[in-house]
Design a protein around this motif. Sequence first.
Motif, short mmCIF file in Angstrom:
data_model
loop_
_atom_site.label_atom_id
_atom_site.label_comp_id
_atom_site.label_asym_id
_atom_site.label_seq_id
_atom_site.Cartn_x
_atom_site.Cartn_y
_atom_site.Cartn_z
N ARG A 183 -0.73 2.85 1.54
CA ARG A 183 0.26 1.90 2.02
C ARG A 183 1.65 2.43 1.72
NH1 ARG A 183 -1.04 -3.96 0.23
NH2 ARG A 183 -0.17 -3.32 -1.79
N ASP A 184 2.46 2.55 2.78
CA ASP A 184 3.83 3.02 2.66
C ASP A 184 4.77 1.84 2.41
OD1 ASP A 184 3.20 5.69 3.01
OD2 ASP A 184 3.50 5.66 5.17
N GLY A 185 6.06 2.14 2.30
CA GLY A 185 7.06 1.11 2.13
C GLY A 185 7.63 1.09 0.73
N ASP A 186 8.07 -0.07 0.30
CA ASP A 186 8.69 -0.21 -1.00
C ASP A 186 7.73 0.22 -2.11
OD1 ASP A 186 11.11 -1.46 -2.49
OD2 ASP A 186 9.33 -2.27 -3.49
N GLN A 189 11.49 4.19 -1.55
CA GLN A 189 10.53 4.08 -0.45
C GLN A 189 9.48 5.19 -0.51
OE1 GLN A 189 10.62 1.54 2.21
NE2 GLN A 189 11.78 0.72 0.45
N THR A 222 6.72 7.20 1.97
CA THR A 222 6.36 7.50 3.36
C THR A 222 5.24 8.52 3.37
OG1 THR A 222 8.11 9.17 3.42
CG2 THR A 222 8.65 7.00 4.30
N ARG A 231 3.59 7.71 10.59
CA ARG A 231 3.33 6.29 10.32
C ARG A 231 1.82 6.04 10.35
NH1 ARG A 231 7.97 3.75 9.96
NH2 ARG A 231 9.80 4.55 11.06
#
Length: 591
Positions: A379-382, A421, A423, A463
Amino acid sequence: MATRARVRAPELVGGGGWINTGGRELKLADLRGKIVVLDFWTFCCINCLHVLDELRELEEKHRDTLVIVGVHSPKFVHEADHRAVVDAVERYQVAHPVLDDPELVTWKQYAVRAWPTLVVIDPEGYVVAQHAGEGHAHAIARLVAELEEEHAAKGTLRRGDGPYVAPEPVATDLRFPGKVLVLPSGNLLVSDSTRHQLVELEPDGETVVRRIGGADEFNEPQGLALLPDGRVAVADTVNHRIRAYDPSSGAVETLAGTGKQWWQGSPAEGPALTVDLSSPWDLAWWDGLLWIAMAGTHQLWTYDPEAGTVRRAAGTTNEGLVDGPADEAWFAQPSGLAVAADGERLWIADSETSALRWIGRDGSVHSAVGTGLFDFGHRDGDAAQALFQHPLGVTALPDGSVAVCDTYNHALRRYDPATGQVTTLATELREPSGAVLADGDIVVVESAAHRLTRLRLPEEAVRVAAVAHRTQRAATAVAGGPVVLDVVFEAPNGQKLDTRYGPSTRLLVSATPPELLRSGAGTGTELSRRLEIDPAVGEGVLHVSAMAASCDDDPANEYPACHVHQQDWGVPVRVTADGEARLPLILAGMA
């Protein structure tokens, strides 16, 4: 012999099927007449790898009466992939049948709660012993000898070859390589782990220049680091040593380690060639010292070449994710190290917590990504909600960010501390385990594809759909309020508890979240503890670390051999109205 409980061994069942049997499906009835040791393991677990090595001598000595069966019981989603299990069996040179049990069917039938666990079955098909953790090979060897004698006299022992069928060898230039670095010449040096070699390649990453060492020199080498004098430090993992390779002369020498595995109570600092190490996995030169990811003890150590000494630098030997001062922090198989571009911190791939962590010059440990032993995914993101799955490598990038070899997600990920973040840089890499910058590109070790892969660092990340997992182990239902925790330990036949210098047992208990325990946390010498569970918390993880020391019970021997038995458990629990009021965990013996 002492009378043992007569418990019939449950059948061996696993949806992934059998490995190392030539395609044959085994049943316990096929093994009747043999002494059987079931080794419940998973290939992410360093303690499981230690036990594989502990059992090799026993397996060879009793090959006509003893059959060891590995029961592969996965923690991570990737470990439930049959192809990955087949790879692991070859990678770690497992020379006995292995049952692939992705749904943990046999694990549950034998009421196993920890990796690794060993279960001994006698020639008539009855369970006679169970041991959790490392260090039990001596006790099992004694038990096997007793069972041989007993069942030979009864006529129930069957001698002869076991069911193991060796796989066909595969020809590749590299075989499960581990780590890579760029030599001053521009060539690439790779630790070719399963072939017990270092391999120098031309900058194309394919053309072999030379091979260094072999099984007589290295044993599953992993991490590599350039030293200021031009030599390369090598984490000689299964030999429990740090070696130095001189590319100009080809000479190899030992810098640290005795060749013996470190155990609780052994010195954790001193002259480097006199102190035991435990599965050093990666290395980095930082701040005038060689830093060591000591996967086998869940710690960071350092080697000082000027003083010729080693010492523990961070970690307590407890397995988990706890930040803070170095001497209080917990790690879980740290397996990758990299110095940040500005030199102000050391990045750490903490594999079993699926975490990216770092230690600063002030000695404080911090977690950038990851929350603990049981949460993982892609899981990407914060960073606060991002997930990795058992990362083994980390590479500092020039812009201050860091690339993570997200091994069980088959991906290369990136964490940017400036933005917080995470990625994804690349996917469809087979078990990437290390990477290095070379001429503006990043060269990734695709360990399970037996090759190096050169990637352009993309301006935009790939992504991917977010995926989150928890370990597949079912939570244990416990009652709210008082719960008795019992660690079962019976000194093996011919041994007794070592009380010469005080209590010979230790029990450490904590919880995630800490509020799960109203009382009962902390350290003590009794192996039984009354816990008070807060029903309002609902669920969490009990962290239990137990140790017992026993010595050979022979009055005629003035200096009896002593043995340390130790195991850490992370037990997911769920509070229910009808939950159990007693939680037994087997260190050695029968519940």
